[in-house]
Structure formats: C-alpha cells, structure tokens
Design an enzyme around this catalytic site. Structure first.
Site, PDB file in Angstrom:
ATOM      1  N   HIS A  59       0.836  -1.202   0.000  1.00  0.00           N
ATOM      2  CA  HIS A  59       0.000   0.000   0.000  1.00  0.00           C
ATOM      3  C   HIS A  59       0.873   1.255   0.000  1.00  0.00           C
ATOM      4  CE1 HIS A  59      -3.480  -2.546   0.624  1.00  0.00           C
ATOM      5  NE2 HIS A  59      -2.824  -3.133   1.605  1.00  0.00           N
ATOM      6  N   TYR A 322       2.720  -6.276   9.940  1.00  0.00           N
ATOM      7  CA  TYR A 322       2.796  -4.817   9.811  1.00  0.00           C
ATOM      8  C   TYR A 322       3.963  -4.267  10.632  1.00  0.00           C
ATOM      9  CZ  TYR A 322      -1.991  -5.138   7.951  1.00  0.00           C
ATOM     10  OH  TYR A 322      -3.112  -5.446   7.210  1.00  0.00           O
TER      11      TYR A 322
END
Length: 330
Positions: A59, A322
C-alpha cells in the site's frame, strides 16, 4: 524526520513485542519475516536490503486525512462496547492502493481504507478493502499467492489452475470497475471479529462501510481523461466542500457460517447492525496524529473492550507482519 535515537527506541520496543512471532505461525513453516518478503517480493538477501533502503512497503501509494466517528444512538442496546458510549470520536484515515509501487496508477479498481478511531481511553483500528473476496484462507496459501503473482501472467495462471480461492478472487476483481472517488466506494473487513452483546453473549461479525454518496464507477472513456493520480486530489478537494461519509455496519454470522476463513462470503441475508457513521472532513489534518500517520501502523487487532479477534490465521498474522514491515522502514 524521526531521529536515530527515537528510531532505536521504537525498534527496541517493537522487537520486544515481535519476539513471540519469530517461530512459525500456526500449522505452517512460514514466519512473519517470510510473509513480509513475499508481499514485498524480496525473497533473497540482496533484494531485501535494497527494499529496506527505499523503505519498501505494501500500500505504498496513499495519503492520510481525518474526521470523526459518531456511534449510533441505539448501538448500546445491542452491543456491550464501552468505546461507543462516546458521542463523537476522532478518526485518522489512510486511503491507498494495493502493492509496493508508490507511483501506481489510480485507474485500477482496487481501493483501500484504513482507520484509527481513538477514544478517550481505548482505540479501534480498521483495515478494509473494496473487495469482499480474499485470496487465501491460511498462511501457506497467502505466501504462495504473493510469490506467484510476482511472477506475472505465468504465476497468475498457476494460481488459477491450482488454487480455487485465488481463482475466485481473480474472477471477482476482474468484474470490478474503478470508482470515481475513494468517497463513493464501499469497504469491507474480510476478517471476522467477536462482539459482546448487551445480554452477555458473544457473536461473530464482519465490518462493512457503505458510502452515503451513491456509488459511481468510471468507464474506459472517462478514465482516459484522468491522470494516474486523480484520487487524492479528488477526495481532498471534495471534503473541503462536503464531508465523505460512510455508514458502518456489522454483518453477523449465523450458525454454520465459517468464522475463521476470509475467503468465504456470508449471504447478504445475514443480519446487518448499524454501528455508526464515519465522517471524513479533514478537521484534524493539522494535528500531529494525522501529520505523522505515514509513520504509524493500523493494527486491526488493537481492539476496545467488547471486541476480540477471531481465530482467523490471516487476521492474526496482520499485526506482526505490519510491525515487521514497519521496522524495515526505520
């Protein structure tokens, strides 16, 4: 820019929390660093180090803005979630495209929205996509999908021929048309969570964000007149005049529905509960939390009292993955 000393403190803190994930996840031989390598396409030492230098991330193309979340006045008649007792809660939002290319074209169909709802004492994070269908039900298939798609057409065809979940995902996204704005896209949480009800029961559900504005897609002719970077300017210009708004629902499972498999859709006939409304208006864009949004993590298992993660292996791998990705960008 974050100083080296602060970077070091952050890294020590996060590494401490990450240490429990150094072993393989669940019933798989894949570790969290291997999953991040698969997403980034950095399966060897040379490419991994090159990726760190350019702060490679998924992203990569995205931007942050802000607004508020207003819980439904009747939500506490259904759910026992103290966070929703607040009348209005600040929101930090990041809108993005998928993939590691920060210069990807906005003309594709994929849209992603991540949110931080930070209450007085607790927080709730969301990681959502405009696709209801996910491509893998477990860690091994996630790893395989990410490595195969990096091989281009040949790898995609292998997935179609050998992985039914991946095939269903490709068929779904091939039918999707690009929305004209982040603001008129619906977003879905493909993973399930467990919610405490007002009568002390626990029920499983998935998040849905339905835009208040009518959904609108773009034809190829319309796309030809737009730049590859139209989405950010469109949204930030839009909210100066009128907020972008979504009704937030929980779609509840019924007996027999698969809770821990994000590739399986539940029928639309399942009960939908209105939880509240997300209003993106840029009202907090000058605050530090928004300005530093790109340096933070949207952790979908950072949950308030009354909400717990399901046993979905994809969901439970997200936070450590993450964190691993974040550490590599320090």
């Amino acid at each position: 820019m974050i100083s080296k000393n602060v970077n070091s403190l952050i890294k020590v803190s996060i590494l401490s929390s990450l240490s429990i994930f150094s072993a393989p996840l669940f019933a798989t031989e894949k570790t969290i660093p291997e999953l991040v390598d698969a997403v980034n396409g950095t399966l060897d030492t040379e490419s991994r180090e090159a990726g760190k230098k350019v702060k490679l991330r998924n992203h990569a193309k995205g931007f942050c803005t802000s607004g508020v979340f207003k819980p439904s006045a009747k939500i506490n008649n259904a759910l026992a979630i103290p966070l929703f007792n607040q009348a209005e809660i600040g929101v930090i939002a990041r809108f993005s495209l998928g993939g590691t290319n920060p210069h990807a074209s906005d003309k594709g169909a994929g849209r992603f929205m991540s949110l931080k709802i930070d209450g007085n004492n607790e927080s709730l994070n969301f990681v959502t996509t405009n696709s209801q269908v996910f491509f893998a039900s477990d860690i091994d298939d996630f790893f395989t999908f990410q490595t195969k798609v990096k091989q281009g057409a040949e790898g995609k065809q292998w997935l179609i021929d050998n992985k039914p979940d991946a095939k269903a995902f490709f068929e779904h996204i091939d039918q999707m048309l690009p929305s004209s704005s982040f603001a008129n896209s619906a977003y879905f949480g493909v993973n399930s969570f467990l919610f405490n009800t007002y009568d002390n029961q626990i029920t499983a559900g998935r998040w849905i964000f339905e835009p208040v504005e009518e959904k609108s897609t773009l034809s190829q002719v319309q796309l030809a007149h737009l730049t590859d970077d139209f989405l950010k300017e469109e949204l930030l210009t839009r909210i100066k005049a009128k907020p972008a708004m979504w009704n937030v629902y929980i779609k509840f499972a019924e007996e027999g529905d698969s809770i821990d498999d994000p590739t399986i859709l539940w029928p639309e006939s399942r009960q939908h509960l209105l939880v509240g409304e997300v209003i993106i208006n840029g009202s907090r864009d000058d605050e530090a939390a928004t300005l530093q949004c790109e340096k933070s993590i949207f952790n979908p298992v950072q949950l308030p009292k009354g909400i717990a993660p399901s046993a979905d292996p994809i969901l439970n791998a997200r936070a450590p993955a993450y964190i691993e990705s974040f550490i590599r960008r320090l």
